[in-house]
Design a protein around this motif. Structure first.
Motif, PDB file in Angstrom:
ATOM      1  N   ALA A 283      10.115 -16.013  23.359  1.00  0.00           N
ATOM      2  CA  ALA A 283      10.578 -17.289  23.940  1.00  0.00           C
ATOM      3  C   ALA A 283       9.709 -17.667  25.133  1.00  0.00           C
ATOM      4  CB  ALA A 283      12.042 -17.184  24.355  1.00  0.00           C
ATOM      5  N   GLY A 284       9.317 -16.674  25.926  1.00  0.00           N
ATOM      6  CA  GLY A 284       8.441 -16.927  27.072  1.00  0.00           C
ATOM      7  C   GLY A 284       7.069 -17.414  26.645  1.00  0.00           C
ATOM      8  N   ILE A 285       6.550 -16.875  25.555  1.00  0.00           N
ATOM      9  CA  ILE A 285       5.246 -17.322  25.038  1.00  0.00           C
ATOM     10  C   ILE A 285       5.342 -18.770  24.566  1.00  0.00           C
ATOM     11  CG2 ILE A 285       3.576 -17.009  23.166  1.00  0.00           C
ATOM     12  CD1 ILE A 285       4.128 -13.942  23.429  1.00  0.00           C
ATOM     13  N   TYR A 286       6.369 -19.081  23.790  1.00  0.00           N
ATOM     14  CA  TYR A 286       6.551 -20.463  23.324  1.00  0.00           C
ATOM     15  C   TYR A 286       6.665 -21.420  24.506  1.00  0.00           C
ATOM     16  CZ  TYR A 286       7.476 -19.483  18.326  1.00  0.00           C
ATOM     17  OH  TYR A 286       7.370 -19.139  17.004  1.00  0.00           O
ATOM     18  N   ALA A 287       7.507 -21.051  25.469  1.00  0.00           N
ATOM     19  CA  ALA A 287       7.715 -21.913  26.636  1.00  0.00           C
ATOM     20  C   ALA A 287       6.426 -22.071  27.433  1.00  0.00           C
ATOM     21  CB  ALA A 287       8.833 -21.345  27.514  1.00  0.00           C
ATOM     22  N   ALA A 288       5.669 -20.978  27.580  1.00  0.00           N
ATOM     23  CA  ALA A 288       4.404 -21.039  28.318  1.00  0.00           C
ATOM     24  C   ALA A 288       3.411 -21.958  27.616  1.00  0.00           C
ATOM     25  CB  ALA A 288       3.806 -19.639  28.472  1.00  0.00           C
ATOM     26  N   LEU A 289       3.364 -21.898  26.293  1.00  0.00           N
ATOM     27  CA  LEU A 289       2.451 -22.766  25.548  1.00  0.00           C
ATOM     28  C   LEU A 289       2.796 -24.244  25.757  1.00  0.00           C
ATOM     29  CD1 LEU A 289       2.097 -20.743  22.213  1.00  0.00           C
ATOM     30  CD2 LEU A 289       0.330 -21.090  23.969  1.00  0.00           C
ATOM     31  N   VAL A 290       4.087 -24.560  25.727  1.00  0.00           N
ATOM     32  CA  VAL A 290       4.498 -25.948  25.945  1.00  0.00           C
ATOM     33  C   VAL A 290       4.209 -26.361  27.385  1.00  0.00           C
ATOM     34  CG1 VAL A 290       6.465 -27.539  25.994  1.00  0.00           C
ATOM     35  CG2 VAL A 290       6.219 -25.922  24.098  1.00  0.00           C
ATOM     36  N   LEU A 291       4.521 -25.490  28.340  1.00  0.00           N
ATOM     37  CA  LEU A 291       4.275 -25.791  29.749  1.00  0.00           C
ATOM     38  C   LEU A 291       2.781 -26.012  30.005  1.00  0.00           C
ATOM     39  CD1 LEU A 291       6.006 -24.270  32.785  1.00  0.00           C
ATOM     40  CD2 LEU A 291       3.541 -24.383  32.770  1.00  0.00           C
ATOM     41  N   GLN A 292       1.954 -25.100  29.505  1.00  0.00           N
ATOM     42  CA  GLN A 292       0.508 -25.231  29.710  1.00  0.00           C
ATOM     43  C   GLN A 292      -0.043 -26.461  28.997  1.00  0.00           C
ATOM     44  OE1 GLN A 292      -1.299 -23.604  31.839  1.00  0.00           O
ATOM     45  NE2 GLN A 292       0.223 -22.094  32.397  1.00  0.00           N
ATOM     46  N   GLY A 293       0.474 -26.751  27.814  1.00  0.00           N
ATOM     47  CA  GLY A 293       0.054 -27.947  27.103  1.00  0.00           C
ATOM     48  C   GLY A 293       0.417 -29.211  27.857  1.00  0.00           C
ATOM     49  N   THR A 294       1.607 -29.230  28.434  1.00  0.00           N
ATOM     50  CA  THR A 294       2.043 -30.373  29.243  1.00  0.00           C
ATOM     51  C   THR A 294       1.138 -30.519  30.457  1.00  0.00           C
ATOM     52  OG1 THR A 294       4.325 -30.044  28.524  1.00  0.00           O
ATOM     53  CG2 THR A 294       3.978 -31.396  30.500  1.00  0.00           C
ATOM     54  N   ALA A 295       0.875 -29.416  31.137  1.00  0.00           N
ATOM     55  CA  ALA A 295       0.019 -29.450  32.329  1.00  0.00           C
ATOM     56  C   ALA A 295      -1.375 -29.977  31.963  1.00  0.00           C
ATOM     57  CB  ALA A 295      -0.067 -28.070  32.959  1.00  0.00           C
ATOM     58  N   TYR A 296      -1.897 -29.514  30.833  1.00  0.00           N
ATOM     59  CA  TYR A 296      -3.213 -29.971  30.389  1.00  0.00           C
ATOM     60  C   TYR A 296      -3.223 -31.480  30.141  1.00  0.00           C
ATOM     61  CZ  TYR A 296      -7.347 -30.590  27.496  1.00  0.00           C
ATOM     62  OH  TYR A 296      -8.535 -31.023  26.986  1.00  0.00           O
ATOM     63  N   LEU A 297      -2.212 -31.960  29.444  1.00  0.00           N
ATOM     64  CA  LEU A 297      -2.130 -33.394  29.155  1.00  0.00           C
ATOM     65  C   LEU A 297      -2.005 -34.229  30.427  1.00  0.00           C
ATOM     66  CD1 LEU A 297       0.143 -33.423  25.983  1.00  0.00           C
ATOM     67  CD2 LEU A 297      -2.311 -33.927  26.110  1.00  0.00           C
ATOM     68  N   ILE A 298      -1.196 -33.772  31.341  1.00  0.00           N
ATOM     69  CA  ILE A 298      -1.005 -34.501  32.596  1.00  0.00           C
ATOM     70  C   ILE A 298      -2.303 -34.559  33.393  1.00  0.00           C
ATOM     71  CG2 ILE A 298       0.093 -34.363  34.884  1.00  0.00           C
ATOM     72  CD1 ILE A 298       2.645 -33.478  33.404  1.00  0.00           C
ATOM     73  N   HIS A 299      -3.034 -33.459  33.437  1.00  0.00           N
ATOM     74  CA  HIS A 299      -4.249 -33.391  34.242  1.00  0.00           C
ATOM     75  C   HIS A 299      -5.456 -34.036  33.562  1.00  0.00           C
ATOM     76  CE1 HIS A 299      -2.151 -31.306  37.285  1.00  0.00           C
ATOM     77  NE2 HIS A 299      -1.964 -30.209  36.591  1.00  0.00           N
ATOM     78  N   THR A 300      -5.371 -34.272  32.248  1.00  0.00           N
ATOM     79  CA  THR A 300      -6.515 -34.890  31.571  1.00  0.00           C
ATOM     80  C   THR A 300      -6.306 -36.382  31.307  1.00  0.00           C
ATOM     81  OG1 THR A 300      -5.683 -34.225  29.412  1.00  0.00           O
ATOM     82  CG2 THR A 300      -7.295 -32.767  30.471  1.00  0.00           C
TER      83      THR A 300
END
Length: 174
Positions: free
Chosen positions: A156-173
């Motif tokens: 669950a932590g891996i899934y959540a981390a992937l979504v969190l990191q993906g969101t951060a990437y989208l926001i910053h790009t």
């Protein structure tokens, strides 16, 4: 033909321990997230909430040191959760929340700084931990002992981390 063999009945599950019992048992105290797992409703959510202030200190570690903490707390967690489960006579007692601590910390590995991200990681982790999409649900049902208790929260932590990191990437790009 009847055989008169005696079988040992499974141990009778013990009720949820009290705070006094947790304080007398370091294994239970840690497995129950310093007492946060004693919450009558949603102990996993309260356990995750208790992990947030500890993450605040972890976020300042280098990625390598943070990763080392994750590995150590996972290995220790396998022992703690298994020993607490055995002591209580219940596999994955709801009050055992050390796995939520480590799952949340994994969610927040290399996450952007700030309380908004901490809250977002909290919500994402709880969603994946509760919903248990594949293979999380499979691991929760099929892998037993301390490893089994820890594994579904790690996934669950891996899934959540992937979504969190993906969101951060989208926001910053964008």
């Amino acid at each position: 033909m009847s055989t008169n063999s005696t079988t040992t009945p499974p141990p009778t599950p013990k009720p949820t321990p009290t705070m006094a019992e947790l304080l007398r048992s370091p294994v239970l105290f840690l497995a129950f997230g310093f007492g946060s797992g004693l919450a009558k409703k949603a102990p996993g959510t309260f356990g995750t909430l208790a992990a947030v202030p500890l993450w605040y200190g972890l976020q300042f570690l280098s990625p390598l040191a943070y990763l080392a903490v994750l590995v150590i707390t996972f290995v220790v967690g396998c022992y703690l959760c298994g020993a607490a489960s055995k002591k209580l006579g219940v596999h994955d007692h709801g009050g055992i929340v050390w796995d939520e601590f480590v799952g949340y910390w994994l969610t927040m590995f290399m996450a952007p700084a700030g309380w908004l991200w901490a809250l977002y990681g909290f919500v994402l982790f709880r969603i994946f931990d509760i919903a248990k999409p594949p293979p999380i649900g499979w691991a929760d049902r099929r892998v037993h002992g301390g490893l089994g208790i820890m594994l579904d929260d790690i996934l669950a932590g891996i899934y959540a981390a992937l979504v969190l990191q993906g969101t951060a990437y989208l926001i910053h790009t964008l």
